[in-house]
Design a protein around this motif. Structure first.
Motif, PDB file in Angstrom:
ATOM      1  N   GLU A  31       0.831  -1.204   0.000  1.00  0.00           N
ATOM      2  CA  GLU A  31       0.000   0.000   0.000  1.00  0.00           C
ATOM      3  C   GLU A  31       0.863   1.251   0.000  1.00  0.00           C
ATOM      4  OE1 GLU A  31      -3.127   2.194   3.035  1.00  0.00           O
ATOM      5  OE2 GLU A  31      -3.142  -0.004   2.933  1.00  0.00           O
ATOM      6  N   LEU A  32       1.917   1.251   0.820  1.00  0.00           N
ATOM      7  CA  LEU A  32       2.793   2.410   0.892  1.00  0.00           C
ATOM      8  C   LEU A  32       3.584   2.596  -0.397  1.00  0.00           C
ATOM      9  CD1 LEU A  32       4.100   1.921   4.538  1.00  0.00           C
ATOM     10  CD2 LEU A  32       2.615   3.781   3.748  1.00  0.00           C
ATOM     11  N   ASN A  33       3.940   1.489  -1.032  1.00  0.00           N
ATOM     12  CA  ASN A  33       4.701   1.558  -2.278  1.00  0.00           C
ATOM     13  C   ASN A  33       3.834   2.082  -3.423  1.00  0.00           C
ATOM     14  OD1 ASN A  33       5.858   0.005  -4.919  1.00  0.00           O
ATOM     15  ND2 ASN A  33       7.501   0.482  -3.469  1.00  0.00           N
ATOM     16  N   LEU A 302       9.146 -10.639  -2.028  1.00  0.00           N
ATOM     17  CA  LEU A 302       9.019  -9.394  -2.788  1.00  0.00           C
ATOM     18  C   LEU A 302      10.254  -9.153  -3.652  1.00  0.00           C
ATOM     19  CD1 LEU A 302       7.305  -6.875  -0.331  1.00  0.00           C
ATOM     20  CD2 LEU A 302       6.265  -8.394  -2.025  1.00  0.00           C
ATOM     21  N   ASP A 303      11.429  -9.449  -3.127  1.00  0.00           N
ATOM     22  CA  ASP A 303      12.649  -9.350  -3.936  1.00  0.00           C
ATOM     23  C   ASP A 303      12.524 -10.211  -5.191  1.00  0.00           C
ATOM     24  OD1 ASP A 303      14.412  -7.534  -2.661  1.00  0.00           O
ATOM     25  OD2 ASP A 303      14.942  -9.028  -1.155  1.00  0.00           O
ATOM     26  N   HIS A 304      12.060 -11.439  -4.997  1.00  0.00           N
ATOM     27  CA  HIS A 304      11.924 -12.385  -6.107  1.00  0.00           C
ATOM     28  C   HIS A 304      10.931 -11.867  -7.146  1.00  0.00           C
ATOM     29  CE1 HIS A 304      11.800 -16.256  -8.169  1.00  0.00           C
ATOM     30  NE2 HIS A 304      10.481 -16.224  -8.098  1.00  0.00           N
ATOM     31  N   LEU A 305       9.888 -11.201  -6.686  1.00  0.00           N
ATOM     32  CA  LEU A 305       8.858 -10.679  -7.590  1.00  0.00           C
ATOM     33  C   LEU A 305       9.288  -9.367  -8.253  1.00  0.00           C
ATOM     34  CD1 LEU A 305       5.702 -11.396  -5.379  1.00  0.00           C
ATOM     35  CD2 LEU A 305       6.406 -12.633  -7.449  1.00  0.00           C
ATOM     36  N   GLY A 306      10.433  -8.843  -7.844  1.00  0.00           N
ATOM     37  CA  GLY A 306      10.952  -7.628  -8.452  1.00  0.00           C
ATOM     38  C   GLY A 306      10.582  -6.341  -7.732  1.00  0.00           C
ATOM     39  N   GLU A 307       9.996  -6.469  -6.534  1.00  0.00           N
ATOM     40  CA  GLU A 307       9.569  -5.290  -5.771  1.00  0.00           C
ATOM     41  C   GLU A 307      10.626  -4.948  -4.723  1.00  0.00           C
ATOM     42  OE1 GLU A 307       7.224  -3.489  -6.745  1.00  0.00           O
ATOM     43  OE2 GLU A 307       6.210  -4.845  -8.154  1.00  0.00           O
ATOM     44  N   LYS A 308      11.805  -4.547  -5.205  1.00  0.00           N
ATOM     45  CA  LYS A 308      12.950  -4.344  -4.317  1.00  0.00           C
ATOM     46  C   LYS A 308      12.742  -3.190  -3.335  1.00  0.00           C
ATOM     47  CE  LYS A 308      17.993  -4.022  -4.311  1.00  0.00           C
ATOM     48  NZ  LYS A 308      18.029  -3.081  -3.194  1.00  0.00           N
ATOM     49  N   ASN A 309      12.114  -2.129  -3.761  1.00  0.00           N
ATOM     50  CA  ASN A 309      11.937  -0.972  -2.889  1.00  0.00           C
ATOM     51  C   ASN A 309      11.109  -1.335  -1.655  1.00  0.00           C
ATOM     52  OD1 ASN A 309      12.130   1.966  -2.321  1.00  0.00           O
ATOM     53  ND2 ASN A 309       9.918   1.898  -2.616  1.00  0.00           N
ATOM     54  N   ALA A 310       9.988  -1.998  -1.873  1.00  0.00           N
ATOM     55  CA  ALA A 310       9.141  -2.418  -0.752  1.00  0.00           C
ATOM     56  C   ALA A 310       9.870  -3.440   0.118  1.00  0.00           C
ATOM     57  CB  ALA A 310       7.824  -2.992  -1.271  1.00  0.00           C
ATOM     58  N   ALA A 311      10.621  -4.336  -0.517  1.00  0.00           N
ATOM     59  CA  ALA A 311      11.380  -5.344   0.228  1.00  0.00           C
ATOM     60  C   ALA A 311      12.413  -4.682   1.133  1.00  0.00           C
ATOM     61  CB  ALA A 311      12.058  -6.312  -0.737  1.00  0.00           C
ATOM     62  N   ASP A 312      13.141  -3.695   0.598  1.00  0.00           N
ATOM     63  CA  ASP A 312      14.156  -2.993   1.387  1.00  0.00           C
ATOM     64  C   ASP A 312      13.519  -2.234   2.552  1.00  0.00           C
ATOM     65  OD1 ASP A 312      16.108  -3.947  -0.275  1.00  0.00           O
ATOM     66  OD2 ASP A 312      16.355  -2.075  -1.406  1.00  0.00           O
ATOM     67  N   ASN A 313      12.338  -1.675   2.319  1.00  0.00           N
ATOM     68  CA  ASN A 313      11.642  -0.962   3.400  1.00  0.00           C
ATOM     69  C   ASN A 313      11.263  -1.901   4.536  1.00  0.00           C
ATOM     70  OD1 ASN A 313      11.842   1.452   2.028  1.00  0.00           O
ATOM     71  ND2 ASN A 313       9.787   1.344   1.142  1.00  0.00           N
ATOM     72  N   ILE A 314      10.837  -3.113   4.192  1.00  0.00           N
ATOM     73  CA  ILE A 314      10.501  -4.097   5.223  1.00  0.00           C
ATOM     74  C   ILE A 314      11.744  -4.465   6.031  1.00  0.00           C
ATOM     75  CG2 ILE A 314       9.822  -6.509   5.603  1.00  0.00           C
ATOM     76  CD1 ILE A 314       7.811  -6.172   3.307  1.00  0.00           C
ATOM     77  N   MET A 315      12.865  -4.672   5.335  1.00  0.00           N
ATOM     78  CA  MET A 315      14.096  -5.038   6.040  1.00  0.00           C
ATOM     79  C   MET A 315      14.523  -3.925   6.984  1.00  0.00           C
ATOM     80  SD  MET A 315      15.945  -7.757   6.155  1.00  0.00           S
ATOM     81  CE  MET A 315      16.788  -7.866   7.736  1.00  0.00           C
ATOM     82  N   SER A 316      14.411  -2.686   6.532  1.00  0.00           N
ATOM     83  CA  SER A 316      14.765  -1.549   7.378  1.00  0.00           C
ATOM     84  C   SER A 316      13.876  -1.496   8.619  1.00  0.00           C
ATOM     85  CB  SER A 316      14.641  -0.254   6.582  1.00  0.00           C
ATOM     86  OG  SER A 316      14.912   0.874   7.386  1.00  0.00           O
TER      87      SER A 316
END
Length: 349
Positions: A31-33, A302-316
């Protein structure tokens, strides 16, 4: 807007607690992305399903799963009611094998605020790429004779194709990280399969401008404990990768935070994402299960699906939550599953 179809299998034990919480985080990140959404379908396949139907999943279960972009699995196992070899081979391993999920990828990273058993973890950050389809876990072998003459034979199976596939993936991953690949071997004791593995590793490495090393598994296991900060991407056979992955989880501080991905590379079947911790029946239903392993697993999806920005936000958000001391009891904290999840969502926002 991209829509990804996700098959959700909470499974057994704490899977039923951490999967819904992880989905809350994933949907908030989406949603945020603002560029994608997740369309989730939940399947009740589990040991409960087995007790009712005599099987872990319906006969057409794999056919049902084929249409999804990814599979998000919680945990499998309830040994008090269903033997592990029945539950695992009836669901988890059935999906891995028949969907040709050739690689198992597991990161291990020191996160500030964790109580690693290492005296000085030195900020290690590594990824294990494990060949996931053959090797020491092949189904070739058997038993003959009875009594004192009984013999068990287990054949290791190593193909050039599968070994090269794992190694190329490891090198391509290292190109996005710290440009260093380590191979796990045991060619000084296993006289056919491991020299073959070493030859293939040398051949593949010549195609990349990346630093490499090769260590015997016993020494490599020791290095994971004494100096894990030296590693970047480690490529290993099925058994060796399994061993190193659990060491990686242990030096992080808890298996409850360790994620994993079962990757299908050819686009014919979905990949499957699952945390390492298992069903943990001893704490199921108490509201104290650590959701981070499942949430980090979602980040890998999400990384696998190509959504790196959202994935990085989750890790942060995961890192901020742990650094601020919001931790479940397995990490020497007092927060509940719900409280940790709410903190991660708060940091996401």
């Amino acid at each position: 807007m991209n829509t990804y179809k996700i098959a959700v299998i909470p499974g057994d034990g704490i899977g039923n607690e951490v999967v819904p919480k992880a989905l809350e985080v994933l949907k908030q990140a989406a949603e945020l992305n603002g560029t994608f959404q997740l369309e989730c379908t939940t399947f009740p396949w589990s040991c409960d399903y087995y007790m009712e139907h005599g099987k872990m999943m319906p006969d057409d279960g794999l056919e049902q799963l084929k249409k999804f972009d990814a599979i998000f699995l919680g945990a499998v196992g309830d040994p008090a009611r269903v033997p592990d070899h029945v539950s695992l081979w009836g669901l988890l391993l059935k999906i891995r094998r028949q969907f040709k999920q050739q690689l198992n990828v597991r990161p291990a990273k020191y996160l500030k605020g964790l109580e690693s058993p290492l005296k000085n973890p030195k900020g290690f950050d590594l990824v294990i790429v494990r060949e996931n389809s053959e090797g020491e876990y092949s189904e070739v072998g058997g038993r003959i004779y009875q009594g004192e003459d009984e013999i068990a034979i287990q054949n290791n199976v190593f193909s050039r194709k599968a070994s090269e596939r794992a190694m190329h993936y490891a090198f391509q991953l290292a190109e996005k990280r710290k440009n260093y690949v380590t191979s796990a071997t045991k060619s000084n004791g296993i006289v056919y399969s491991m020299p073959f593995w070493d030859e293939i590793f040398k051949s593949v490495s010549e195609k990349y401008n990346i630093k490499t090393d090769s260590f015997h598994i016993d020494a490599l296991s020791a290095y994971f404990i004494t100096k894990p900060e030296m590693f970047d991407v480690v490529v290993a056979s099925n058994l060796f990768g399994d061993i190193l992955s659990d060491i990686g989880a242990a030096i992080m501080g808890s298996i409850g935070i360790a994620p994993a991905a079962n990757i299908h590379l050819d686009g014919e079947y979905p990949s499957m994402f699952e945390p390492v911790h298992g069903s943990a029946p001893d704490i199921a239903g108490k509201g104290i299960a650590n959701p981070i392993g499942q949430i980090w697993t979602g980040k890998m999806m999400l990384d696998h699906l190509g959504e790196k920005n959202a994935a990085d936000n989750i890790m942060s958000a995961i890192e901020q939550t742990i650094a601020n001391g919001i931790k479940t009891p397995d990490l020497s904290g007092s927060a509940s599953t719900k409280e940790v999840t709410e903190a991660i969502i708060s940091y996401l926002k």
